[in-house]
Design a protein around this motif. Structure first.
Motif, short mmCIF file in Angstrom:
data_model
loop_
_atom_site.label_atom_id
_atom_site.label_comp_id
_atom_site.label_asym_id
_atom_site.label_seq_id
_atom_site.Cartn_x
_atom_site.Cartn_y
_atom_site.Cartn_z
N ARG A 43 38.19 73.26 51.15
CA ARG A 43 39.71 73.38 51.01
C ARG A 43 40.37 72.56 52.04
NH1 ARG A 43 44.06 75.82 52.68
NH2 ARG A 43 45.72 76.43 51.18
N GLU B 56 48.30 71.96 48.50
CA GLU B 56 47.86 73.29 48.51
C GLU B 56 47.61 73.87 47.11
OE1 GLU B 56 50.41 75.19 51.15
OE2 GLU B 56 48.87 74.92 52.78
N LYS B 57 48.57 73.80 46.32
CA LYS B 57 48.49 74.36 44.95
C LYS B 57 47.40 73.82 44.19
CE LYS B 57 51.00 75.46 40.84
NZ LYS B 57 50.04 75.59 40.05
N ASP C 275 43.92 74.96 45.76
CA ASP C 275 43.76 76.43 45.45
C ASP C 275 43.28 76.78 43.89
OD1 ASP C 275 43.89 76.80 48.16
OD2 ASP C 275 46.21 77.38 48.00
N LYS D 212 39.88 78.16 42.75
CA LYS D 212 39.76 79.24 41.78
C LYS D 212 39.19 79.25 40.75
CE LYS D 212 43.74 81.79 42.05
NZ LYS D 212 45.01 82.34 41.80
#
Length: 196
Positions: A153, A171-172, A175, A179
């Protein structure tokens, strides 16, 4: 004391905006979190403001929401944390994530922010942890992982930021990709994030 500014956005860069309010241009320092949600130039904008007075200068600090401003005020209340350091912290982490790191006494997470050493991280946690518990502040949004920092990450995020993406957007993307598939390599995470 200026509580907020509501006017036209005439200039923006990642750390500074100029807002025209009835013919007066206000220069306002901002975080990357606020920068990520700014409208285009010429659009109407409202920012919550902290007006900082010093013996030899004045400065305006602007925030997209009251939560970010509140955390900024908490941070600058800590001995040794100035407004530029606080803005840097808010640029590096979402307010909710930073609060969770403080409440969870996660020194490593706070220290991972550029410019924050071990002693400063410990002081921030020591001075703000109980205050946040007493105020009943419960961060909303994604939770900050208190376990060891995920190297995939972090590397993916650093690469996207180096490519010019705003940190919140990067970041979005990272992530969301992790996910969907936590076993992705750094290269795969970056590819997926770039496609979003």
């Amino acid at each position: 004391m200026i509580a907020y500014l509501d006017g036209t956005l005439t200039y923006k860069e990642p750390t500074l905006v100029i807002i025209d309010v009835h013919g007066v241009g206000y220069s306002v320092h901002i975080s990357l979190q606020t920068y990520a949600v700014l409208p285009g130039g010429g659009d109407r904008l409202k920012l919550f403001i902290h007006h900082l007075f010093r013996e030899d200068s004045q400065a305006l600090y602007g925030f997209a929401n009251a939560d970010e401003k509140s955390l900024f005020l908490d941070l600058i209340g800590v001995s040794g944390v100035g407004p530029n350091t606080a803005l840097g912290m808010l640029s590096a982490m979402q307010p909710g994530d930073l609060r969770l790191a403080i409440l969870g006494e996660n020194v490593r997470a706070v220290q991972a922010i550029k410019g924050i050493g071990a002693k400063t991280a410990q002081r921030i946690i020591l001075e703000l942890r109980d205050k946040m518990k007493k105020s009943g502040v419960v961060p909303n949004g994604p939770t900050y992982r208190q376990q060891a920092i995920d190297p995939v990450r972090e590397e993916s995020l650093a690469a996207l930021v180096a490519l010019g993406f705003p940190k919140p957007t990067a970041e979005k993307g990272v992530d969301d990709a992790l996910k969907a598939d936590p076993s992705l390599s750094v290269e795969d995470v970056i590819r997926r994030a770039l496609r979003q």
